[in-house]
Design an enzyme around this catalytic site. Structure first.
Site: not given
Ligand SMILES: Nc1nc2c(c(=O)[nH]1)N[C@@H](CNc1ccc(C(=O)N[C@@H](CCC(=O)N[C@@H](CCC(=O)N[C@@H](CCC(=O)O)C(=O)O)C(=O)O)C(=O)O)cc1)CN2
Ligand SMILES: [Zn+2]
Length: 764
Positions: A524, A650, A652, A703
């Site tokens: 990625r 949000h 992560c 994921h």
């Protein structure tokens, strides 16, 4: 005479060749041989790109991650993959990506499914590594084959190979002991394997090994300091010279320690720690090599070569052949080659340097140091001109923006009422059930979406057709969510190539590349936009898409924005003004977007700050200053709205214990976070701090392709409800769903919605 070298080169390929080869291999569309060949071709090409250097890095190439490579070199495979019967490369990918029990690698029957290794951020970058796993019984055995093969390959090409490895102390520090045991107790077992590795490399005629210990730029307690002394005492005298590489920051109180270690050379990041160069030279023995990182490996601006020479020349006179020069850190964090950019803004292009250009800068500096500035007079003149043009450019400075940031006041960051009053007004407007369900924003970025966008960018699909295709995708997302029965819907972000680049493309003061890819994890990549000037918003950026999405449903539609801190941290930023000032400029532009969404009738607005935690300085003593402007920027963005507009944020991959007060200070009405993998333990931070607002702890790991069951989600939410009152809990996944497929998303969200329904009946 100065020696030139490089710490690491980007491996994904200028055209992301590695990404495509990996993904095709994983899908079974490409043979193992083809993948191996792509890897070898990329290494060869990249060594040729670096051939002018005196020493080139070897071992910086990786099929997934350099830390995971080190785990394999050290024989530290997680227990759960040790019995694998298949190919070693496939086993490597099993650790990297996990494998469901239904996997199709031909080993499902015998070897079953495995969980992926945990991924986390590499220091303060947007690169993710696979966390080494330890327990009290971990043992190590050497597998030097990868390094030996690549040394041989490099030699065959006629370049001078300098193997690069992660040092033992950093390796232990970055790992996790799954049983809570002390990782440092493994050092005596680890060091003989490192020593054997060094002897093995020496046996192949290797002269220098670069041993990366970036942990030296962080706060170390006494036990870790002692580990350094112990480790390097064991690693000396194994037949190779060691270049101890530090980067990303200053050594500070660890400078004396680093200088005292029995290594033949030390690399210092002279971009972030220029002021330590003299002290380091004074502290090390006078037969040691000093390698200085004089070109920024983390940003894309041209180096001011004349300014660099002004301070380097006296150092070079003093050090003579003991001086090495290199980029500040591995070039993994910048795109490969500016020459690939055909459409980049012509005014700006001369200001930039990607990996290949940075190595040319190293060469020019070395030539000037070896033969005098006259030997590179033309190069220096061109460089001076580019630096001066950037400094004087009218495109960089926007007085109106400067004036607006001066006008920022504390009231702008302040909601009208406290949380309790707001929550009541929002509930009166939104009428949400207990345990409301929502998602984090993105739905699958399908191949069709990406093909439409690349056709649009190539000019083969016109604007109207492109927008129509995206509206269809939005409609699909909305319909799916309605069928699933989610409470707060999202539009799905189909129109966004990336949550940061999309905004960079629309804001003045940013430019963007066509192919400036930087690896984020595995296959990625991201194309960080380039922030070059004062930031402003010429027009609304998201409002039309959100209004369209809201028009399709009676359920509340969340507006979706990326926050100022995250845009800043995931962009290439200006080096000519403080990051805080750029962040405030972003905050003002985004605040206008928030108010436009509110005016358009949108009642819930999410402002993602996924990168707020990773942007924390590596040194604790600097956290306060960063958090002050980061939190204030978020507040300026969010807090101009009325009480009955609900603000979500949000985050992560975050560990919140340390910064929970700052998170509470952001004063978002709802925060959604990643927690599923920590079994809700992360919520302890919110619980013990008495975090006052609403929380959506992620209930499944996006994921992984694994589909969570309703029972698993109920179990996690039950744990959550022990820490946070149910009235303040939301139910949502850990993060956005863009990397997943619809056939994974639909059943996973169905479990989630069912779990919320069951919980409601239990609570009633
Ligand atoms: N900036 C940023 N950092 C982040 C995240 C994030 O979302 N953004 N998330 C976290 C994890 N990191 C991630 C980083 C990248 C991706 C990701 O999916 N990246 C995509 C690229 C996304 C993109 O820019 N897509 C473009 C270009 C797509 C493309 O490759 N198009 C092809 C054609 C289509 C095809 O063949 O698939 C082409 O032009 O050649 C678009 O959608 O327009 C990838 O590597 O594949 C996911 C998570 C942390 N850091
Ligand atoms: Zn996220």
């Amino acid at each position: 005479m100065v020696t030139t070298h490089n710490l690491g080169f980007p491996r994904i390929g200028a055209k992301r060749e590695l990404k495509f080869a990996l993904e095709a291999y994983w899908k079974g569309q490409n043979s193992r041989d083809a993948l191996i060949t792509t890897g070898a071709d990329l290494r060869a090409r990249h060594w040729r790109d670096q051939a002018a250097l005196d020493l080139v890095p070897v071992g910086d190439f990786s099929f997934y991650d350099q830390v995971l490579d080190m785990s394999f070199t050290l024989g530290n495979l997680p227990e759960r993959v040790r019995g694998f019967h298949g190919d070693a490369l496939d086993n490597y990918f099993r650790v990297a990506r996990g494998r469901s029990a239904a996997g199709n690698d031909g080993h499902a029957g015998c070897c079953g499914g495995v969980a992926a290794g945990e991924m986390t951020k590499w220091f303060d970058t947007n690169y993710h590594y696979i966390v080494p796993e330890f327990d009290a019984h971990t043992s190590f055995t050497l597998d030097a084959s990868r390094l030996l093969e690549q040394v041989a390959e490099a030699r065959a090409l006629g370049v001078a190979a300098k193997p690069v490895i992660v040092g033992p102390v950093t390796y232990l520090a970055l790992g996790k002991a799954k049983d809570g045991s002390d990782r440092l107790s493994l050092l005596p077992r680890l060091l003989p394997v490192y020593a054997e590795l060094l002897r093995t490399l020496a046996g192949q005629g290797v002269e220098w090994v670069q041993i990366d210990e970036p942990i030296l730029v962080t706060d170390l307690d006494a036990a870790w300091v002692e580990a350094f002394t112990q480790a390097y005492a064991a690693l000396k005298d194994n037949g190779v010279n060691l270049l101890l590489a530090t980067y990303f920051g200053e050594l500070r109180e660890n400078l004396t320690l680093a200088a005292s270690l029995p290594v033949q050379g030390i690399h210092l990041d002279a971009i972030n720690a220029r002021q330590e160069v003299e002290a380091l030279i004074r502290a090390v023995r006078d037969d040691r090599v000093i390698s200085l990182g004089v070109v920024n490996g983390r940003n894309i601006w041209k180096t001011d070569l004349t300014a660099a020479l002004d301070w380097l020349e006296p150092v070079a006179r003093h050090l003579g052949k003991r001086l090495w020069i290199a980029p500040s850190c591995s070039l993994l964090h910048v795109p490969v080659d500016l020459a690939g950019e055909r459409k980049l803004d012509e005014d700006l292009k001369p200001w930039l340097a990607f990996a290949v250009q940075k190595l040319t800068e190293i060469e020019v500096l070395a030539t000037a140091l070896r033969r005098g500035r006259d030997a590179v007079a033309a190069e220096l003149a061109a460089n001076t001109e580019a630096i001066a043009a950037r400094r004087a450019s009218a495109r960089v400075n926007n007085p109106a923006v400067k004036a607006a940031t001066t006008g920022i006041n504390a009231a702008m960051g302040q909601r009208n009422s406290g949380f309790a009053i707001r929550a009541a007004r929002q509930q009166a407007r939104l009428n949400l059930p207990l345990y409301p369900t929502t998602t984090i924003g993105s739905f699958p970025q399908t191949r069709e979406i990406r093909l439409s966008r690349s056709a649009f960018k190539a000019g083969t699909l016109d604007l109207q057709a492109y927008q129509q295709a995206m509206r269809q995708e939005i409609e699909r997302s909305v319909r799916e969510q309605e069928v699933l029965g989610l409470d707060v819907l999202v539009h799905g972000e189909a129109e966004r190539n990336d949550m940061v680049e999309y905004f960079g493309e629309q804001l003045d003061g940013f430019t963007f590349t066509q192919a400036g890819w930087v690896q984020s994890y595995g296959s990625r990549c991201v194309k960080p936009p380039i922030l070059f000037g004062d930031i402003s918003r010429p027009r609304a950026m998201t409002v039309d898409w959100i209004i369209y999405a809201q028009s399709l449903t009676a359920k509340p539609m969340k507006g979706m924005l990326t926050g100022p801190v995250t845009i800043l941290n995931w962009s290439f930023v200006r080096d000519d003004q403080p990051r805080s000032l750029s962040c405030y400029q972003l905050a003002l532009a985004l605040r206008a977007e928030v108010l436009d969404l509110e005016r358009a009738g949108i009642g819930i607005i999410q402002i993602d700050e996924a990168a707020l935690r990773e942007g924390l300085p590596l040194r604790r003593s600097q956290w306060g200053e960063y958090l002050a402007w980061a939190v204030e920027s978020f507040r300026i963005t969010a807090n101009g709205v009325a009480d009955d507009t609900q603000i979500h944020t949000h985050m992560c991959y975050s560990e919140f214990n340390d910064i929970i007060a700052a998170i509470a200070d952001m004063d978002a009405d709802v925060i959604t976070i990643e927690t599923s993998r920590s079994d809700m333990e992360l919520l302890n931070a919110f619980d013990s701090f008495n975090y006052p607002n609403q929380i959506g702890p992620g209930v499944y790991d996006i994921h992984s392709p694994n589909i969570p069951t309703e029972a698993q989600i109920i179990d996690l939410m039950t744990k959550a409800a022990r820490r946070i009152p149910a009235e303040r809990l939301w139910v949502n996944p850990d993060c956005g769903l863009k990397t997943r497929q619809w056939n994974e998303v639909v059943p996973a969200l169905a479990s989630m919605v069912n779990a919320a329904r069951t919980l409601r009946t239990q609570g009633a």
